[in-house]
Design a protein around this motif. Structure first.
Motif, PDB file in Angstrom:
ATOM      1  N   ASN A   1      35.192  40.862  38.681  1.00 34.06           N
ATOM      2  CA  ASN A   1      35.743  41.640  39.797  1.00 34.06           C
ATOM      3  C   ASN A   1      37.265  41.591  39.814  1.00 34.06           C
ATOM      4  O   ASN A   1      37.876  41.158  40.782  1.00 34.06           O
ATOM      5  N   VAL A   2      37.885  42.044  38.716  1.00 33.92           N
ATOM      6  CA  VAL A   2      39.352  42.127  38.671  1.00 33.92           C
ATOM      7  C   VAL A   2      39.794  43.513  39.122  1.00 33.92           C
ATOM      8  O   VAL A   2      38.993  44.446  39.228  1.00 33.92           O
ATOM      9  N   TYR A   3      41.088  43.658  39.353  1.00 29.83           N
ATOM     10  CA  TYR A   3      41.712  44.937  39.692  1.00 29.83           C
ATOM     11  C   TYR A   3      41.254  46.019  38.704  1.00 29.83           C
ATOM     12  O   TYR A   3      41.155  45.769  37.507  1.00 29.83           O
ATOM     13  N   GLY A   4      41.000  47.224  39.225  1.00 28.25           N
ATOM     14  CA  GLY A   4      40.419  48.299  38.422  1.00 28.25           C
ATOM     15  C   GLY A   4      41.144  48.583  37.118  1.00 28.25           C
ATOM     16  O   GLY A   4      40.508  48.704  36.062  1.00 28.25           O
ATOM     17  N   ALA A   5      42.479  48.671  37.148  1.00 22.81           N
ATOM     18  CA  ALA A   5      43.217  49.003  35.931  1.00 22.81           C
ATOM     19  C   ALA A   5      43.200  47.836  34.945  1.00 22.81           C
ATOM     20  O   ALA A   5      43.245  48.045  33.732  1.00 22.81           O
ATOM     21  N   THR A   6      43.112  46.609  35.442  1.00 22.41           N
ATOM     22  CA  THR A   6      42.987  45.448  34.548  1.00 22.41           C
ATOM     23  C   THR A   6      41.657  45.526  33.808  1.00 22.41           C
ATOM     24  O   THR A   6      41.594  45.325  32.585  1.00 22.41           O
ATOM     25  N   LEU A   7      40.604  45.860  34.549  1.00 22.64           N
ATOM     26  CA  LEU A   7      39.274  46.010  33.945  1.00 22.64           C
ATOM     27  C   LEU A   7      39.298  47.109  32.879  1.00 22.64           C
ATOM     28  O   LEU A   7      38.821  46.912  31.749  1.00 22.64           O
ATOM     29  N   SER A   8      39.884  48.263  33.222  1.00 23.73           N
ATOM     30  CA  SER A   8      39.954  49.377  32.270  1.00 23.73           C
ATOM     31  C   SER A   8      40.765  49.000  31.035  1.00 23.73           C
ATOM     32  O   SER A   8      40.423  49.399  29.920  1.00 23.73           O
ATOM     33  N   PHE A   9      41.831  48.239  31.230  1.00 21.32           N
ATOM     34  CA  PHE A   9      42.669  47.834  30.092  1.00 21.32           C
ATOM     35  C   PHE A   9      41.884  46.921  29.145  1.00 21.32           C
ATOM     36  O   PHE A   9      41.939  47.075  27.925  1.00 21.32           O
ATOM     37  N   LEU A  10      41.121  45.985  29.729  1.00 24.20           N
ATOM     38  CA  LEU A  10      40.356  45.051  28.890  1.00 24.20           C
ATOM     39  C   LEU A  10      39.213  45.778  28.178  1.00 24.20           C
ATOM     40  O   LEU A  10      38.912  45.491  27.018  1.00 24.20           O
ATOM     41  N   GLN A  11      38.592  46.737  28.882  1.00 24.68           N
ATOM     42  CA  GLN A  11      37.446  47.440  28.301  1.00 24.68           C
ATOM     43  C   GLN A  11      37.861  48.550  27.342  1.00 24.68           C
ATOM     44  O   GLN A  11      37.092  48.926  26.463  1.00 24.68           O
ATOM     45  N   GLY A  12      39.063  49.113  27.526  1.00 23.49           N
ATOM     46  CA  GLY A  12      39.507  50.238  26.704  1.00 23.49           C
ATOM     47  C   GLY A  12      40.427  49.807  25.573  1.00 23.49           C
ATOM     48  O   GLY A  12      39.952  49.422  24.495  1.00 23.49           O
ATOM     49  N   PRO A  13      41.753  49.852  25.800  1.00 21.86           N
ATOM     50  CA  PRO A  13      42.701  49.541  24.714  1.00 21.86           C
ATOM     51  C   PRO A  13      42.453  48.188  24.052  1.00 21.86           C
ATOM     52  O   PRO A  13      42.539  48.082  22.826  1.00 21.86           O
ATOM     53  N   CYS A  14      42.148  47.158  24.831  1.00 21.66           N
ATOM     54  CA  CYS A  14      41.970  45.831  24.225  1.00 21.66           C
ATOM     55  C   CYS A  14      40.807  45.846  23.234  1.00 21.66           C
ATOM     56  O   CYS A  14      40.929  45.351  22.103  1.00 21.66           O
ATOM     57  N   ARG A  15      39.695  46.439  23.653  1.00 21.76           N
ATOM     58  CA  ARG A  15      38.531  46.509  22.760  1.00 21.76           C
ATOM     59  C   ARG A  15      38.891  47.307  21.499  1.00 21.76           C
ATOM     60  O   ARG A  15      38.537  46.926  20.386  1.00 21.76           O
TER      61      ARG A  15
ATOM     62  N   ALA B   1      41.832  35.195  35.658  1.00 19.86           N
ATOM     63  CA  ALA B   1      41.175  35.170  36.968  1.00 19.86           C
ATOM     64  C   ALA B   1      42.047  35.926  37.971  1.00 19.86           C
ATOM     65  O   ALA B   1      43.244  36.117  37.749  1.00 19.86           O
ATOM     66  N   GLU B   2      41.420  36.359  39.053  1.00 20.61           N
ATOM     67  CA  GLU B   2      42.157  37.027  40.132  1.00 20.61           C
ATOM     68  C   GLU B   2      41.599  36.481  41.432  1.00 20.61           C
ATOM     69  O   GLU B   2      40.411  36.632  41.715  1.00 20.61           O
ATOM     70  N   THR B   3      42.437  35.809  42.197  1.00 21.19           N
ATOM     71  CA  THR B   3      41.938  35.210  43.430  1.00 21.19           C
ATOM     72  C   THR B   3      42.995  35.240  44.519  1.00 21.19           C
ATOM     73  O   THR B   3      44.137  34.890  44.236  1.00 21.19           O
ATOM     74  N   PRO B   4      42.668  35.697  45.755  1.00 24.68           N
ATOM     75  CA  PRO B   4      41.427  36.376  46.112  1.00 24.68           C
ATOM     76  C   PRO B   4      41.282  37.675  45.327  1.00 24.68           C
ATOM     77  O   PRO B   4      42.278  38.250  44.904  1.00 24.68           O
ATOM     78  N   SER B   5      40.036  38.140  45.185  1.00 22.66           N
ATOM     79  CA  SER B   5      39.806  39.335  44.387  1.00 22.66           C
ATOM     80  C   SER B   5      39.764  40.562  45.278  1.00 22.66           C
ATOM     81  O   SER B   5      39.513  40.492  46.475  1.00 22.66           O
ATOM     82  N   ASN B   6      40.015  41.680  44.627  1.00 22.34           N
ATOM     83  CA  ASN B   6      40.077  42.968  45.282  1.00 22.34           C
ATOM     84  C   ASN B   6      38.765  43.709  44.993  1.00 22.34           C
ATOM     85  O   ASN B   6      38.390  43.779  43.844  1.00 22.34           O
TER      86      ASN B   6
ATOM     87  N   LEU C   1      36.754  34.258  45.878  1.00 22.84           N
ATOM     88  CA  LEU C   1      37.733  33.287  45.380  1.00 22.84           C
ATOM     89  C   LEU C   1      37.269  32.651  44.074  1.00 22.84           C
ATOM     90  O   LEU C   1      36.075  32.539  43.807  1.00 22.84           O
ATOM     91  N   THR C   2      38.261  32.228  43.283  1.00 22.46           N
ATOM     92  CA  THR C   2      38.006  31.429  42.086  1.00 22.46           C
ATOM     93  C   THR C   2      38.643  30.070  42.321  1.00 22.46           C
ATOM     94  O   THR C   2      39.760  29.985  42.836  1.00 22.46           O
ATOM     95  N   ASP C   3      37.925  29.025  41.927  1.00 23.82           N
ATOM     96  CA  ASP C   3      38.398  27.650  42.114  1.00 23.82           C
ATOM     97  C   ASP C   3      39.571  27.377  41.160  1.00 23.82           C
ATOM     98  O   ASP C   3      39.394  27.302  39.945  1.00 23.82           O
TER      99      ASP C   3
ATOM    100  N   GLY D   1      33.483  35.006  38.758  1.00 20.76           N
ATOM    101  CA  GLY D   1      34.498  33.996  39.043  1.00 20.76           C
ATOM    102  C   GLY D   1      34.156  33.064  40.191  1.00 20.76           C
ATOM    103  O   GLY D   1      34.767  32.015  40.361  1.00 20.76           O
ATOM    104  N   ARG D   2      33.168  33.466  41.012  1.00 22.56           N
ATOM    105  CA  ARG D   2      32.786  32.614  42.148  1.00 22.56           C
ATOM    106  C   ARG D   2      31.971  31.407  41.710  1.00 22.56           C
ATOM    107  O   ARG D   2      31.877  30.412  42.410  1.00 22.56           O
ATOM    108  N   VAL D   3      31.334  31.529  40.516  1.00 27.17           N
ATOM    109  CA  VAL D   3      30.422  30.477  40.068  1.00 27.17           C
ATOM    110  C   VAL D   3      31.216  29.365  39.388  1.00 27.17           C
ATOM    111  O   VAL D   3      31.896  29.609  38.383  1.00 27.17           O
ATOM    112  N   PRO D   4      31.157  28.132  39.929  1.00 25.88           N
ATOM    113  CA  PRO D   4      31.931  27.041  39.332  1.00 25.88           C
ATOM    114  C   PRO D   4      31.547  26.853  37.862  1.00 25.88           C
ATOM    115  O   PRO D   4      30.365  26.887  37.517  1.00 25.88           O
ATOM    116  N   GLY D   5      32.552  26.693  37.016  1.00 29.92           N
ATOM    117  CA  GLY D   5      32.295  26.433  35.595  1.00 29.92           C
ATOM    118  C   GLY D   5      32.010  27.669  34.764  1.00 29.92           C
ATOM    119  O   GLY D   5      31.833  27.566  33.540  1.00 29.92           O
ATOM    120  N   SER D   6      31.969  28.874  35.390  1.00 33.22           N
ATOM    121  CA  SER D   6      31.591  30.064  34.611  1.00 33.22           C
ATOM    122  C   SER D   6      32.636  30.421  33.555  1.00 33.22           C
ATOM    123  O   SER D   6      32.291  30.863  32.458  1.00 33.22           O
TER     124      SER D   6
END
Ligand SMILES: *Cc1c(COP(=O)(O)O)cnc(C)c1O
Length: 386
Positions: free
Chosen positions: A104-118, A149-154, A159-161, A129-134
């Motif tokens: 659950n990161v910011y929309g453009a961060t998600l698109s960047f990781l899924q698009g150009p990065c890939r 990580a992004e905390t608090p998330s949008n 939250l992420t610990d 990110g809510r699950v401890p140890g994930s």
């Protein structure tokens, strides 16, 4: 002597000239004292007195202020929050690199990781990110370069610990702390390597600067700088000036907005059309104790879920008089957005479910109007739903 962050917001980012407001350095280039002087200025990290893509005095002052606020050795500003994220990822990763990121990161961060990065051979594993140890469980030793990580998330304010992230060994850890501002939390204190902000939001604070910044250890920031001057998403001195002005008043603005956010959250929890309200400092938040452990303030955004889905949200937004439909946050005006049809439009039903973004969800960015005027405006808009 320990100094509180409210005071550091006033003392940091001074150039020693005695000028209380920062000077605006508009020059893109500086004249040197000749060949030897040019050669001297053109070597080393964070070149100065040469050309504005390498460094600019106004931008440097903003960076110094953010570094001090975050308890970092160094900071580097960018043309936007996305300029910061893209530059950090591309500075540190290459073909074959692996990233672990929160789903659950910011929309453009998600698109960047899924698009150009890939496309460039940088693969990302997404975790809750809510699950401890994930995050730690998804790290591939020797291959994972970055944990994001992004905390608090949008927009759901999950939250992420931070202390869990801080103990991850191997990859660099990065926290997008935009929603908290440097007043709300300091991820580096928990052992995280890099903290990042879209200063377009709370730090700038007046909807008049597009600006990003990342802070951490000097060697790491210098390495990011080495790439960033080629990438070119450098901060404009005008925006850095507004960012520094924003830091001066950050404490009073954020404290007021945070208090109003809680006032609205508590008031709206009782409204019959409201099914849930999220804010990290609300006792009903599922990670409330984590919020209290790692945050000084819970942020200036609340998520309100109403029954009746998109149609009810449309009618409620149309009935508001003070709260304006717009998608940013952290500024003086209170804003409302409907993530399912705007910031998160185009995501699959599965992705929306993973982020807990329902059709009845409204994100309210709390501004500086009087809390009772805002509560009356929102409550009467909800009343019109019958
Ligand atoms: C807005 C935002 C960004 C992107 O910042 P820009 O300045 O718009 O490029 C990144 N992360 C978060 C959490 C944001 O809210």
């Amino acid at each position: 002597m320990t100094q509180r962050p409210e005071t550091t917001a006033i003392t940091s980012g001074r150039d020693g000239s005695g000028s209380l407001a920062p000077g605006l350095s508009t020059s893109t280039v500086w004249q040197t004292g000749g060949l030897d002087d040019t050669a001297r200025r053109a070597t080393g990290a964070r070149l100065s007195g040469l050309y504005s893509r390498y460094s600019n005095p106004t931008v440097t002052q903003f960076e110094a202020a953010v570094a001090e606020m975050e308890g970092a050795e160094s900071a580097l500003a960018f043309a936007s929050g996305m300029g910061a994220i893209a530059s950090v990822v591309l500075a540190l990763c290459g073909n074959g690199s692996h990233i672990v990121a929160q789903n659950n990161v910011y929309g453009a961060t998600l698109s960047f990781l899924q698009g150009p990065c890939r496309r460039f051979g940088i693969e990302t594993t997404f975790v809750d990110g809510r699950v401890p140890g994930s995050f730690a469980a998804a790290v591939q030793p020797g291959r994972t370069v970055l944990v994001i990580a992004e905390t608090p998330s949008n927009p759901r304010l999950a939250l992420t610990d931070l202390s869990g992230l801080g103990t991850i060994k191997g990859p660099f850890t990065l926290v997008d702390s935009t929603m908290a501002t440097p007043l709300g939390q300091r991820p580096l204190d928990f052992g995280v390597d890099l903290v990042l902000h879209s200063a377009t939001k709370g730090i700038g604070g007046h909807n008049d600067a597009l600006l990003g910044v990342v802070a951490g250890e000097r060697d790491l920031i210098d390495a990011v700088w080495g790439y960033s001057v080629m990438h070119g998403a450098v901060a404009s001195p005008h925006d850095a000036l507004n960012g520094l002005r924003g830091i001066r008043t950050l404490a009073v603005r954020t404290e007021r907005q945070h208090a109003t956010a809680l006032h609205l959250a508590r008031g709206l929890e009782a409204h019959p059309r409201v099914t849930s309200v999220s804010h990290p400092f609300l006792e009903s938040h599922p990670q409330h104790s984590l919020a209290r452990a790692q945050m000084r303030m819970g942020g200036t955004v609340i998520a309100v879920e109403i029954d009746g889905g998109t149609d009810a949200c449309r009618r409620a937004i149309d009935s508001l008089r003070l709260v304006r439909p717009a998608t940013s946050f952290g500024g003086p005006e209170t804003l409302v957005c409907h993530p399912a049809t705007s910031t998160h439009a185009g995501l699959s039903p599965d992705e929306l479910a993973a982020m807990d973004v329902t059709e009845g969800l409204l994100r309210i960015s709390v501004g500086l109007e009087h809390p009772d005027d805002l509560l009356a405006d929102i409550a009467s808009a909800l009343d019109t739903l019958g």
